[in-house]
Design a protein around this motif. Structure first.
Motif, short mmCIF file in Angstrom:
data_model
loop_
_atom_site.label_atom_id
_atom_site.label_comp_id
_atom_site.label_asym_id
_atom_site.label_seq_id
_atom_site.Cartn_x
_atom_site.Cartn_y
_atom_site.Cartn_z
N TYR A 514 -30.67 11.17 -0.26
CA TYR A 514 -30.80 9.83 0.31
C TYR A 514 -29.50 9.38 0.96
O TYR A 514 -29.48 8.93 2.11
CB TYR A 514 -31.21 8.87 -0.81
CG TYR A 514 -31.41 7.45 -0.37
CD1 TYR A 514 -32.63 7.04 0.19
CD2 TYR A 514 -30.40 6.50 -0.52
CE1 TYR A 514 -32.83 5.73 0.58
CE2 TYR A 514 -30.60 5.18 -0.11
CZ TYR A 514 -31.81 4.81 0.43
OH TYR A 514 -32.00 3.51 0.83
N TRP A 515 -28.41 9.49 0.24
CA TRP A 515 -27.14 8.99 0.75
C TRP A 515 -26.57 9.87 1.85
O TRP A 515 -25.81 9.40 2.70
CB TRP A 515 -26.13 8.80 -0.39
CG TRP A 515 -26.55 7.64 -1.24
CD1 TRP A 515 -27.07 7.68 -2.50
CD2 TRP A 515 -26.53 6.27 -0.85
NE1 TRP A 515 -27.38 6.42 -2.92
CE2 TRP A 515 -27.06 5.53 -1.93
CE3 TRP A 515 -26.14 5.57 0.31
CZ2 TRP A 515 -27.19 4.14 -1.88
CZ3 TRP A 515 -26.26 4.20 0.35
CH2 TRP A 515 -26.78 3.49 -0.74
N PHE A 516 -26.96 11.11 1.85
CA PHE A 516 -26.51 11.99 2.93
C PHE A 516 -26.98 11.44 4.28
O PHE A 516 -26.34 11.66 5.30
CB PHE A 516 -27.08 13.40 2.70
CG PHE A 516 -26.70 14.36 3.78
CD1 PHE A 516 -25.38 14.80 3.90
CD2 PHE A 516 -27.63 14.83 4.69
CE1 PHE A 516 -25.01 15.69 4.90
CE2 PHE A 516 -27.27 15.72 5.70
CZ PHE A 516 -25.96 16.15 5.81
N GLN A 582 -20.51 20.66 -4.74
CA GLN A 582 -19.63 21.19 -3.70
C GLN A 582 -20.39 21.37 -2.38
O GLN A 582 -19.90 21.01 -1.32
CB GLN A 582 -19.02 22.53 -4.15
CG GLN A 582 -17.90 23.01 -3.25
CD GLN A 582 -16.79 21.96 -3.08
OE1 GLN A 582 -16.29 21.40 -4.05
NE2 GLN A 582 -16.43 21.67 -1.82
N THR A 583 -21.61 21.88 -2.49
CA THR A 583 -22.43 22.07 -1.28
C THR A 583 -22.66 20.74 -0.57
O THR A 583 -22.55 20.63 0.65
CB THR A 583 -23.81 22.68 -1.67
OG1 THR A 583 -23.56 23.88 -2.38
CG2 THR A 583 -24.65 22.97 -0.46
N CYS A 588 -21.49 16.79 3.66
CA CYS A 588 -21.06 15.43 4.04
C CYS A 588 -19.83 15.46 4.92
O CYS A 588 -19.63 14.57 5.74
CB CYS A 588 -20.76 14.60 2.80
SG CYS A 588 -22.22 14.11 1.90
N HIS A 589 -18.99 16.45 4.72
CA HIS A 589 -17.73 16.47 5.47
C HIS A 589 -17.71 17.51 6.59
O HIS A 589 -16.65 17.82 7.12
CB HIS A 589 -16.56 16.70 4.49
CG HIS A 589 -16.44 15.60 3.48
ND1 HIS A 589 -16.66 15.78 2.13
CD2 HIS A 589 -16.20 14.28 3.65
CE1 HIS A 589 -16.53 14.62 1.50
NE2 HIS A 589 -16.25 13.69 2.40
N SER A 590 -18.86 18.00 6.95
CA SER A 590 -18.91 19.01 8.01
C SER A 590 -18.45 18.41 9.33
O SER A 590 -18.46 17.18 9.52
CB SER A 590 -20.33 19.54 8.17
OG SER A 590 -21.13 18.60 8.84
N SER A 591 -18.08 19.28 10.25
CA SER A 591 -17.59 18.77 11.53
C SER A 591 -18.69 18.02 12.28
O SER A 591 -18.43 17.05 12.99
CB SER A 591 -17.01 19.90 12.37
OG SER A 591 -17.98 20.91 12.50
N LEU A 592 -19.92 18.45 12.11
CA LEU A 592 -21.01 17.73 12.77
C LEU A 592 -21.19 16.34 12.17
O LEU A 592 -21.43 15.37 12.89
CB LEU A 592 -22.33 18.50 12.64
CG LEU A 592 -22.54 19.71 13.53
CD1 LEU A 592 -23.99 20.14 13.48
CD2 LEU A 592 -22.16 19.39 14.97
N ASP A 604 -21.13 10.60 0.54
CA ASP A 604 -21.09 11.51 -0.60
C ASP A 604 -21.21 10.66 -1.86
O ASP A 604 -20.24 10.22 -2.44
CB ASP A 604 -19.75 12.27 -0.58
CG ASP A 604 -19.70 13.36 -1.64
OD1 ASP A 604 -20.78 13.76 -2.14
OD2 ASP A 604 -18.59 13.81 -1.95
N ARG A 605 -22.42 10.40 -2.22
CA ARG A 605 -22.67 9.50 -3.34
C ARG A 605 -23.70 10.12 -4.26
O ARG A 605 -24.67 10.66 -3.75
CB ARG A 605 -23.16 8.15 -2.79
CG ARG A 605 -23.53 7.14 -3.85
CD ARG A 605 -23.79 5.79 -3.24
NE ARG A 605 -24.36 4.90 -4.26
CZ ARG A 605 -24.58 3.61 -4.09
NH1 ARG A 605 -24.28 3.04 -2.93
NH2 ARG A 605 -25.11 2.88 -5.04
N PRO A 606 -23.54 10.09 -5.54
CA PRO A 606 -22.49 9.42 -6.30
C PRO A 606 -21.16 10.19 -6.24
O PRO A 606 -21.14 11.41 -6.29
CB PRO A 606 -23.01 9.45 -7.75
CG PRO A 606 -24.43 9.92 -7.69
CD PRO A 606 -24.58 10.66 -6.42
#
Ligand SMILES: O=C(O)CCC(=O)C(=O)O
Ligand SMILES: [Fe+2]
Length: 635
Positions: A514-516, A582-583, A588-592, A604-606
Motif C-alpha cells: 500500500y505505502w509503496f 530489504q527488498t 522504494c529507493h530505486s532510481s525509477l 518505506d512504511r512501516p
C-alpha cells in the motif's frame, strides 16, 4: 509470485528452440480485411467475442465516457512501478483499479487496491460527488458485462458482429477511398502459397525473448514501453529488451513482411456499411457527435440482435443502480482501467513477432483471475477534434485505430489475429482464451481508455480476509487486565510459525504494498485510510508477539528440544522478514522511484528508528537474527 506450469529454464529452452525455428521470419497475422479472418477467428480464437458500440445503451456510453474523463482529470490514472524478473519497471499505460470495496488485484508483484465502486444511491463518504458518480458509472458498466457475458449462447455476440464485419469488408466502403487497402491484399498470409503454413512450427513464447517471464508471469510486463519523464530511466534499464523488441530487418520471404507497411489496410477497413456517410461528411468521430446524430449514424449498422431492444432501450433492468450485486453468472469484482495517450509517449515498442505495429501493452496473459473466468473490456478512444477536422475524407475513427492483438501461446503455426476497436466497442475473452492465448494492445493515434472487467481471484486478496487473519494471530496474545502485561497463549512452534507468517503477510502483502504506491489512494478516496491504520495497529501488536516469542526462545531453563524447535521457527520467520524488508527498501529507493513526484513516491512504511520507544523490536533484525543463530549453535 505464483508461476504456472513448467520451470523457468524449461520455458527458456522451449522459447529458444522456437525462436531459432522462426529465424528472421515473421509469423503471419490476419486482420478483418484479410481473407480467412473469420475462419481463423472461429477456429483458433473462438473464445474472443465482440460487442459493437452500437449495441450498448447510449446512456451507458455517455456515463462511462464521462466517468473515464473525470478519473483522468482528477489524476487517478498512474503508471505502476511494477517488478518484472527482479527489475523495477514503469508500465507504459496508466492505471487505476475500481471494484468491490475492500478488494485488491495483484499483478507483477504489485497489489492494487480498489477505489470502491458505488453500487447504490447511498453514496459513500470516501470521495466527492464527481468521483462517486464516476465510480457508479463503471459499476453500471460492470453490471452490464456481468449480465451480458454469460447471457448469450456461445458465439452469439461476435457471430453477429463478424457477419457485420464481413459485410462491411465485402462492401468495400469505398467512400473512404483507401487505396492502401488494396495493396495490402498482396501481403496477406493466405496469399503466400502456403508459406504461412510451412514456415511455422512449434514456437514458444516468442514474445518472451525479451521478457522471459512473460508467459508465466502474465499480465503487463516490461514490454510496456517508456514514456514522458521516466523515459530515460526506463530506457537505460531496458536497453537490452528494447534491442530485442526492434523489428527484424530481414523480411524477405515473410508473408507478413510488408504488412507493417500496409497498416493502411486496417485503416481502410470500415465498421460502417457503405452509405453511412455521416462520419465522412462531418469528419468527426462518433464521440464528437451529438447524441441524436450518433444514434442515427449507428442505426444503419445495428446488429440484428435478440437483445437489441433490451440493450438500447431505457429499461435495462440489469442496469438498475439500486441493486448492490450484479446479475449473471460472471461476477466481475474489479475493473482495471487503462489509459494511454500515444502522443505523449516518446517511444513505443514494435510488436516483434508478427509486425503488428506499436504496442501499448505487450503480450501477456491476464493474471490473478479465477480460473476460466471471462474478461470484459470496454474501449474508449478519444478523438482529436483538430485532426478530425483536417482529415475530412477519412473517418478518424478508422485511421490509426486501436487494435487488440491475439496469439496462441507457444505456437508459431497459427496466424495471429488483430481486431480493430472503435470507440465504445467491447470485447470478451471467454472460456480458456486467456490461458491458451496471449493478447496485446496495439496503439492507435488517439488517446484511449479501456475498462477491463475481471473476476479477480481474491481468496487472499480482500480486506475481510486479511483482517480475519490478523484476528487469528492476535488471538494468541493475552493481556493481563490488571497489570497490562502481555503474554503468548500458545508456545507451540507450529502455531507460532503460522502467526509469524501472518505477521509477514500483513506487513509485506498489505502495508508495504500500500505505502509503496505513495499517497495515491488517499489522494482520491479515503476508503483505505482507516483499514490501513487498523492493519498497522494489528501488525504492531504482532511485533510485540515476535518480541515475546524471542523472549521465550532466549529464556534459560526450558526443555532443550522445545526451545530448539522454537528457535528454528523464529529464525526462519525473522530471516524471511529481514530479506523482504530489504527488498522493499530497495524498491522504494530505486532510481525509477526517485523520478516520481512526492505524492506518488513510494513510502518505506512501516519504518522506525532503533530508539523508537513505541516499537518492541528494531526495524533491522540483523542483531536478533545473530542472537538466535548463536543460541542454536550453542544448543
Ligand atoms: O486495453 C485493452 O483492451 C486490454 C488491456 C489489457 O490487456 C489489460 O489491461 O490486461
Ligand atoms: Fe490483458
Amino acid at each position: 509470485m505464483k508461476r504456472s506450469g513448467g520451470s523457468e529454464s524449461e520455458k527458456r529452452r522451449k522459447r529458444r528452440r522456437l525462436l531459432q525455428e522462426l529465424g528472421d521470419q515473421r509469423i503471419p497475422f490476419l486482420g478483418p480485411s484479410d481473407h480467412g479472418f473469420q475462419q481463423l477467428w472461429e477456429t483458433s480464437y473462438s473464445g474472443l467475442a465482440l460487442r459493437r458500440s452500437c449495441s450498448l445503451p447510449e446512456e451507458l456510453h455517455g456515463r462511462v465516457e464521462a466517468a473515464l474523463l473525470t478519473l483522468r482529470q482528477r489524476g487517478c490514472f498512474l503508471r505502476d512501478l511494477v517488478k518484472v524478473r527482479d527489475r523495477d519497471v514503469f508500465t507504459a499505460v496508466s492505471r487505476v483499479l475500481l471494484g468491490q470495496p475492500g478488494t485488491t488485484y495483484r499483478y507483477l508483484d504489485t497489489r492494487l487496491f480498489t477505489i470502491p465502486w458505488h453500487a447504490d444511491d447511498q453514496r459513500g463518504t470516501c470521495c466527492d460527488p464527481d468521483l462517486s458518480a464516476a465510480c457508479k458509472a463503471l459499476w453500471e458498466l460492470n453490471c452490464f458485462f456481468c449480465s451480458d457475458v454469460g447471457h448469450r449462447k456461445e458465439g452469439d455476440v461476435f457471430k453477429q458482429c463478424r457477419k457485420e464485419l464481413v459485410g462491411a469488408i465485402e462492401s468495400k466502403p469505398s467512400v473512404e477511398g483507401d487505396t492502401e487497402s488494396k495493396d495490402s491484399e498482396e501481403s496477406k498470409p493466405s496469399d503466400d502459397g502456403g508459406d504461412s503454413e510451412s514456415k511455422q512450427s512449434e514456437e514458444g513464447e516468442t514474445e518472451s525473448k525479451h521478457s522471459e517471464d512473460w508467459d508465466i508471469e502474465s499480465k503487463h510486463s516490461e514490454e510496456e514501453g517508456p514514456s514522458s519523464k521516466q523515459d530515460a530511466a526506463w530506457e537505460s534499464r531496458h536497453s537490452d529488451e528494447m534491442g530485442d523488441m526492434k523489428p527484424k530487418q530481414t523480411e524477405l520471404g515473410s508473408p507478413t513482411g510488408s504488412k507493417q507497411h500496409s497498416e493502411g489496410k486496417h485503416t481502410g477497413w470500415k465498421h460502417r456499411p457503405a452509405g453511412s456517410t455521416e462520419t465522412e461528411t462531418t469528419g468527426l468521430g462518433p464521440q464528437e457527435k451529438p447524441v441524436a446524430e450518433l444514434k442515427h449514424s449507428l442505426s444503419g449498422y445495428h446488429i440484428e440482435d435478440e437483445d437489441e431492444d433490451q440493450l438500447s432501450g431505457q429499461g435495462c433492468s440489469h442496469l438498475n443502480p439500486a441493486k448492490t450485486s450484479c446479475p449473471g453468472p460472471a461476477q466481475f469484482n474489479v475493473t482495471l482501467l487503462n489509459y494511454m495517450d500515444p502522443a505523449a509517449m516518446s517511444q513505443l515498442k514494435e510488436e516483434p513477432y508478427y509486425g503488428m505495429g506499436k504496442m501499448a501493452v505487450g503480450w501477456h496473459h491476464d493474471e490473478n483471475l479465477v480460473s476460466l473466468s471471462p474478461v470484459a473490456v470496454y474501449s474508449y478512444s478519444c478523438h482529436d477534434d483538430d485532426k478530425a477536422g483536417v482529415s475530412s475524407e477519412e473517418g478518424p475513427a478508422e485511421k490509426g485505430c486501436w487494435r487488440i492483438g491475439l496469439k496462441v501461446a507457444w505456437d508459431i503455426h497459427t496466424p495471429g489475429l488483430t481486431l480493430p476497436l472503435q470507440s465504445g466497442d467491447c470485447y470478451y475473452m471467454r472460456d480458456d482464451l486467456n490461458r491458451t492465448h496471449q493478447h496485446c494492445v496495439l496503439a492507435g493515434d488517439s488517446a484511449r481508455f479501456s475498462s477491463t472487467h475481471r473476476v479477480a481471484e481474491c481468496s487472499t486478496g480482500t480486506l475481510d480476509y486479511i483482517q480475519s487473519r490478523c484476528r487469528e494471530a492476535l488471538s494468541n496474545l493475552s493481556t493481563d487486565p490488571e497489570t497490562g502485561t502481555h503474554s503468548l497463549l500458545s508456545l507451540l512452534p507450529a502455531t507460532l510459525q503460522g502467526y509469524e507468517e501472518i505477521h509477514n503477510e500483513v506487513e509485506f502483502e498489505w502495508l508495504r504494498q500500500y505505502w509503496f504506491q505513495g499517497q495515491r489512494y488517499t489522494r482520491f478516496c479515503s476508503w483505505w485510510a482507516r483499514p490501513m491504520e487498523q492493519l498497522e495497529n494489528d501488525w504492531r501488536e504482532m511485533e510485540l508477539m515476535t518480541q515475546l516469542f524471542l523472549a521465550a526462545v532466549e529464556e534459560e531453563g526450558q526443555p532443550e528440544e522445545g526451545r530448539r524447535e522454537m528457535a528454528e521457527t523464529l529464525l526462519t520467520a525473522l530471516t524471511d522478514r529481514q530479506q523482504h524488508r530489504q527488498t522493499w527498501r530497495d524498491r522504494c529507493h530505486s532510481s525509477l522511484a526517485q523520478t516520481l513526484p512526492p505524492e506518488e513516491a513510494p513510502v518505506d512504511r512501516p519504518f522506525w528508528a532503533d530508539d523508537d520507544p513505541s516499537m518492541p523490536l528494531p526495524f533491522d533484525l540483523a542483531d536478533i537474527i545473530n542472537r538466535v543463530e548463536s543460541l542454536l549453535w550453542r544448543m
